[in-house]
Design an enzyme around this catalytic site. Structure first.
Site, short mmCIF file in Angstrom:
data_model
loop_
_atom_site.label_atom_id
_atom_site.label_comp_id
_atom_site.label_asym_id
_atom_site.label_seq_id
_atom_site.Cartn_x
_atom_site.Cartn_y
_atom_site.Cartn_z
N LYS A 125 17.04 -28.79 72.46
CA LYS A 125 17.82 -27.89 71.58
C LYS A 125 16.20 -27.48 70.65
CE LYS A 125 19.33 -29.26 66.31
NZ LYS A 125 20.63 -29.92 65.78
N GLU B 203 14.91 -32.02 70.39
CA GLU B 203 13.96 -30.79 69.24
C GLU B 203 12.69 -30.28 69.74
OE1 GLU B 203 16.42 -31.19 66.26
OE2 GLU B 203 16.00 -29.33 65.75
#
Ligand code: 13P
Length: 340
Positions: free
Chosen positions: A219, A177
């Site tokens: 992500k 992420e």
């Protein structure tokens, strides 16, 4: 776990009509969320709130996995069942946040670097034994006049790749992420450029550090104008985001699971829907929302067990809307017809 097993879990997390609930707010973040509804953040309230979400009947139709925080993966529901077992019984895959937060970056005080690599291998072994099949590490990139610097992108990408390699070594699917924040008054073009640069650096490092793309998920943020600038319509967001990812995200990655990052909950759903309405892409396009799945449920709950059902209805509604956005089938009528 072999590479094939990692890929199986990664693909299950982005199965059709499904996405991930990010319920891994750190103690500081959950306190902020509870402050917004005037509820004290203590262990019992945090347990009750998450138990409410995890026991929502029907949510598993649209929720493939839940990201937990260290406290939650060890916690038991009010009847003594482990929260992890409540998820597993519904076929929902437990995951765990393993980074230790974004801290000031030495010699570039406006920027951050995420900590948590020391001892990570041992922590992953423990989390795997507690039931985690996937993990999350969040890097934070801020857009400003002279930032992000190449230095900031380099150290954050390096840490993300070290984390991802360690996860795969331990048979855990890494969710990578790198979040380019919405804060600021920058244009969508600037966000596009910074997101491309960030992902370019991240995939370089993942490749260098031998991470198997088939056994991971990305992500990212969506490509948006800064929140003090304007809101862009879903088609504009969808086109800019897909254009960026086509340039820098390898097709071997099974799925992209967006964060909501402070978008309104309906806005996050509409943007995901617009991307999926553009037709098939090399990767599944799904969600791993925190605020955009939880905000209405948190408001309905208000810290009172008597509101459990209202909270669950609100959460289920958002899960269903985002499930529909997986195939481009979400529309405004869904909001008015089945809203909690
Ligand atoms: P938001 O969807 O609220 O941005 O949270 C997702 C997340 O996990 C951030 O790390």
């Amino acid at each position: 776990m072999s590479g094939a097993d990692l890929e199986k879990v990664a693909r299950a997390l982005v199965a059709p009509a499904k996405g991930i609930l990010a319920a891994d707010e750190s103690s500081g973040t959950i306190k902020k969320r509870f402050d917004s509804i005037g509820v004290e953040s203590n262990e019992t309230n945090r347990r009750d709130y998450r138990e409410m979400l995890f026991t929502t009947k029907g949510a598993a139709d649209n929720i493939s996995g839940v990201i937990l925080y260290d406290e939650t993966i060890r916690q038991k529901a009010s009847d003594g069942t482990r929260l992890v077992d409540i998820l597993k019984k519904q076929g929902v895959i437990p995951g765990i946040k393993v980074d230790l937060g974004a801290k000031a970056l030495a010699k570039s005080p406006e920027e951050k670097v995420t900590e948590g690599l020391d001892g990570l291998r041992e922590r992953l072994v423990e989390y795997r034994d507690l039931g985690a099949q996937f993990a999350k590490w969040r890097a934070v990139i801020t857009i400003g006049d002279d930032i992000p610097t190449p230095y900031c992108l380099d150290v954050n990408a390096h840490a993300l790749a070290r984390y991802a390699a360690l996860c795969q070594e331990q048979g855990i699917v890494p969710i990578v992420e790198p979040e380019v924040l919405m804060d600021g008054n920058h244009t969508i073009e600037r966000c596009y450029q910074v997101t491309c640069d960030t992902l370019h650096e991240v995939f370089d490092q993942l490749y260098e550090q031998r991470v198997e793309f088939e056994g991971m998920l990305l992500k990212p943020n969506m490509v948006l104008p800064g929140k003090e600038n304007r809101t862009a319509p879903p088609d504009e967001v969808a086109q800019a985001t897909i254009r960026c990812f086509k340039t820098v995200v390898p097709a071997a990655v099974p799925g992209i699971v967006f964060l909501s990052g402070g978008q309104g909950d309906e806005e996050a759903t509409a943007n995901l829907n617009a991307m999926n309405a553009m037709g098939p892409q090399p990767w599944q396009l799904s969600f791993s929302y925190g605020r955009a799945l939880q905000a209405p449920a948190l408001k309905a709950w208000k810290g009172d067990k008597a509101n459990f059902e209202a909270g669950q209805r609100a959460y289920l509604h958002r899960a269903r809307c985002n499930g529909a956005a997986r195939s481009g089938d979400y529309n405004d009528a869904m909001e008015s017809s089945s809203a909690a």
